[in-house]
Write an enzyme that holds these catalytic residues in place. Structure first.
Site, PDB file in Angstrom:
ATOM      1  N   ARG A 104     -10.364 -11.459   1.976  1.00 39.13           N
ATOM      2  CA  ARG A 104     -11.252 -12.493   1.419  1.00 39.13           C
ATOM      3  C   ARG A 104     -10.614 -13.877   1.503  1.00 39.13           C
ATOM      4  O   ARG A 104     -11.302 -14.878   1.628  1.00 39.13           O
ATOM      5  CB  ARG A 104     -11.641 -12.105  -0.017  1.00 39.13           C
ATOM      6  CG  ARG A 104     -10.491 -12.005  -0.967  1.00 39.13           C
ATOM      7  CD  ARG A 104     -10.838 -11.203  -2.232  1.00 39.13           C
ATOM      8  NE  ARG A 104     -10.864  -9.758  -1.977  1.00 39.13           N
ATOM      9  CZ  ARG A 104     -11.157  -8.853  -2.889  1.00 39.13           C
ATOM     10  NH1 ARG A 104     -11.491  -9.217  -4.118  1.00 39.13           N
ATOM     11  NH2 ARG A 104     -11.168  -7.567  -2.593  1.00 39.13           N
TER      12      ARG A 104
ATOM     13  N   LYS B 284       0.841  -1.197   0.000  1.00 35.46           N
ATOM     14  CA  LYS B 284       0.000   0.000   0.000  1.00 35.46           C
ATOM     15  C   LYS B 284       0.880   1.252   0.000  1.00 35.46           C
ATOM     16  O   LYS B 284       2.016   1.214   0.477  1.00 35.46           O
ATOM     17  CB  LYS B 284      -0.863   0.017   1.276  1.00 35.46           C
ATOM     18  CG  LYS B 284      -2.013  -0.970   1.286  1.00 35.46           C
ATOM     19  CD  LYS B 284      -2.795  -0.844   2.587  1.00 35.46           C
ATOM     20  CE  LYS B 284      -3.941  -1.843   2.656  1.00 35.46           C
ATOM     21  NZ  LYS B 284      -4.973  -1.627   1.621  1.00 35.46           N
TER      22      LYS B 284
HETATM   23  N1  BES Z   1      -8.146  -3.741   4.384  1.00 33.10           N
HETATM   24  C1  BES Z   1      -8.307  -3.295   3.040  1.00 33.10           C
HETATM   25  C2  BES Z   1      -9.599  -2.507   2.837  1.00 33.10           C
HETATM   26  C3  BES Z   1      -9.678  -1.192   3.562  1.00 33.10           C
HETATM   27  C4  BES Z   1      -9.213  -0.040   2.964  1.00 33.10           C
HETATM   28  C5  BES Z   1     -10.258  -1.125   4.817  1.00 33.10           C
HETATM   29  C6  BES Z   1      -9.307   1.161   3.641  1.00 33.10           C
HETATM   30  C7  BES Z   1     -10.358   0.079   5.477  1.00 33.10           C
HETATM   31  C8  BES Z   1      -9.876   1.225   4.889  1.00 33.10           C
HETATM   32  C9  BES Z   1      -8.322  -4.503   2.103  1.00 33.10           C
HETATM   33  O1  BES Z   1      -7.558  -5.572   2.513  1.00 33.10           O
HETATM   34  C10 BES Z   1      -7.807  -4.043   0.805  1.00 33.10           C
HETATM   35  O2  BES Z   1      -6.673  -3.685   0.742  1.00 33.10           O
HETATM   36  N2  BES Z   1      -8.644  -4.049  -0.222  1.00 33.10           N
HETATM   37  C11 BES Z   1      -8.279  -3.629  -1.511  1.00 33.10           C
HETATM   38  C12 BES Z   1      -8.778  -4.651  -2.500  1.00 33.10           C
HETATM   39  C13 BES Z   1      -8.181  -4.522  -3.855  1.00 33.10           C
HETATM   40  C14 BES Z   1      -6.696  -4.845  -3.837  1.00 33.10           C
HETATM   41  C15 BES Z   1      -8.892  -5.463  -4.799  1.00 33.10           C
HETATM   42  C16 BES Z   1      -8.877  -2.263  -1.755  1.00 33.10           C
HETATM   43  O3  BES Z   1      -9.960  -1.983  -1.239  1.00 33.10           O
HETATM   44  O4  BES Z   1      -8.236  -1.450  -2.408  1.00 33.10           O
HETATM   45 MN    MN Z   2      -5.536  -5.392   1.880  1.00 35.85          MN
END
Ligand code: BES
Ligand code: MN
Ligand code: ZN
Length: 507
Positions: A358, A284
């Site tokens: 997931r 990230k």
């Molecule tokens: N934990 C994150 C989602 C999230 C983002 C929760 C911001 C709370 C605040 C999750 O694991 C994630 O990174 N999701 C990605 C999915 C994508 C890579 C398909 C996302 O939401 O960008």
């Molecule tokens: Mn994630």
């Protein structure tokens, strides 16, 4: 480390005429302003100071507005707060809960440590349930996460905690009985908040598992699965997420058997417990990454719910299952393109290691169904950023294969103020996660990102199992200040699911 409700206030209920002559008095007025009888009484005793203060500050009794009268004449209170109730038409659902929180927010111990709230409407009687809701709201607002503030910090020096909150109402006995189960809710919500607020260097998967284990004190049966056990079970999806971390992965299984053997199969509640989500090799960006200490809000809710059910001795069989992992980049981390096999036998192509939640849930959901034959499965997860794009922080996303379960959850959301909004599932969305090399891939592209994530989860739900997925990325953490919460972690979902269980799953 212990639960951290530093500003402990003892709560009690008393009759409207019970003796009170110190600290703060809180009285109410409806839109108009129409003073309640206690407000009129104090106005008389102070020779009109209340109505005069209302006039000067143009107080009309609007919901949430208030007037302070300091050092009033003719009474022994140090301060009188006149609070607006708004219109009787607004007194539905979570109105009294939020009012309790808002009133608690106006109080401190500065005036002598006690506060007397004269809770009533201008016309008609307040029910014992409404009085209990008010008290619950006040107690929920009475939470701080300040365990890491050193003793000599400014806030500590200036702290004058409120010692006593007395709610004066028409039938204090009935209010006391109505509030009895709510004490358990306060503990459950605060446990969930504590877990979400805790930093990830402290709350590792093992530390979280230990906190889950501690629920045994409340009568919850807890087992922790080790990595070796998970490997034997074939939990290749969950283990792949944790393999880049120095901290070992765990699954905590928490059983509350409040309905006994005759109660039959349990309801299963499953939570995403990623104690920190760096994104893994699909790292990230730096900005805001610290929020990913809250990527275990789903699991925190499950733990809080189990505590609440046990403490209020709910007549339900429930099992809580949480997948506890840390998603880190390292030489042992999974790579984009890896193919892993989940416990169900489904193979997963890992396109993006940041779509890890997931994968964790896939194995927990399958384990829940295999082991417990649950009557329904509900999972909670801070699963996608996209759910915040769709719904903001007002509603959590709801996905379900069952209209009745979905309707029950939506109703419980309105009752508790933990609101849900249903989004669609369907074959066209399901196609988005078909993979060229494996059975499925772990991302479905940018459009409808929350939906393809839900479709992924549904691949691990057996036909005929009523299932709902709550995407709480926007509501579980950093969801903003409310009347009942000023901390970063909200504890979202504990009251919602407790309400669902009370309304539909208790014997
Ligand atoms: N934990 C994150 C989602 C999230 C983002 C929760 C911001 C709370 C605040 C999750 O694991 C994630 O990174 N999701 C990605 C999915 C994508 C890579 C398909 C996302 O939401 O960008
Ligand atoms: Mn994630
Ligand atoms: Zn995540």
């Amino acid at each position: 480390m212990e639960f951290t409700v530093t500003d402990q206030t003892t709560l009690s209920f008393a009759s409207p005429s019970a003796a009170a002559a110190d600290g703060v008095a809180v009285v109410f007025a409806e839109d108009g302003p129409k003073f309640t009888s206690a407000a009129q009484d104090l106005d008389k005793k102070t020779k009109g100071m209340l109505s005069e203060a209302a006039r000067i500050s143009a107080f009309k009794g609007k919901k949430g507005s208030s007037v302070d009268v300091l050092a009033p004449r003719g009474v022994k209170f140090a301060r009188i707060v006149l609070v607006g109730l708004g219109k009787p038409a607004d007194y539905a659902n979570d109105a009294w809960l939020n009012l309790g929180g808002a009133v608690r927010g106006k109080l401190s111990g500065r005036e002598g440590g006690a506060a007397h709230v004269y809770l009533e409407k201008a016309k008609g009687e307040l029910s014992a349930e409404d009085a209990a809701s008010f008290a619950l709201g006040a107690q929920l607002r009475n939470y701080k996460f300040d365990k890491y503030k050193s003793k000599n910090s400014e806030t500590e020096k200036n702290a004058t905690p409120l010692k006593k909150l007395v709610v004066h109402c028409a039938d204090p006995g009935a209010a006391r009985r109505a509030f009895a189960p709510e004490r358990a809710i306060v503990d459950g919500v605060n446990l969930a908040r504590d877990l979400v607020n805790e930093p990830a260097n402290v709350l590792t998967p093992a530390a979280f598992a230990a906190r889950a284990k501690a629920l045994a004190k409340a009568g919850v049966q807890v087992t922790i699965l080790s990595e070796a056990q998970m490997k034997r079970l074939g939990m290749g999806a969950l283990l792949a997420v944790g393999q880049g971390s120095e901290n070992t992965s765990h699954v905590a299984v928490m059983q509350w058997k409040g309905a006994g053997v005759r109660g039959g199969d349990p309801i299963a509640i499953v939570g995403k417990g990623v104690t920190f989500d760096t994104g893994g090799i699909s790292l990230k960006p730096a900005a805001g990454m610290e929020d990913m200490k809250g990527d275990m809000a789903g699991a925190a809710c499950v733990a809080g719910l189990m505590l609440a059910l046990a403490e209020r001795k709910a007549k339900v069989n429930a099992v809580g299952i949480i997948g506890l992992v840390e998603n880190m980049p390292s030489g042992t981390a999974q790579r984009p393109g890896d193919v892993v096999e989940a416990m169900s036998g489904t193979t997963i192509e890992v396109l993006n290691t940041d779509a890890e939640g997931r994968m964790v849930l896939a194995d927990c959901l399958w384990y829940a169904q295999e082991k417990f034959k649950p009557v329904a499965v509900i999972n909670l997860a801070t699963l996608t950023g996209a759910i915040m794009v769709a719904l903001g922080k007002e509603h959590a996303g709801l996905f379900s294969n069952d209209d009745e379960l979905s309707a029950r959850l939506t109703a419980a959301g309105l009752e508790t103020g933990e609101k849900l909004w249903r989004l669609p599932l369907g074959p066209k969305y399901d196609k988005l996660i078909d993979s060229k090399v494996a059975d499925i891939k772990n991302t479905g592209g940018r459009w409808g990102g929350s939906i393809s994530a839900a479709q992924f989860l549904q691949r691990f739900i057996k036909p005929g199992t009523p299932w709902a997925h709550l995407d709480i990325a926007g509501t579980g953490m950093a969801s903003g200040d409310t009347d009942i919460n000023r901390s970063w972690g909200s504890g979202f979902g504990v009251r919602l699911l407790d309400r669902l269980i009370r309304d539909h799953y208790e014997r």
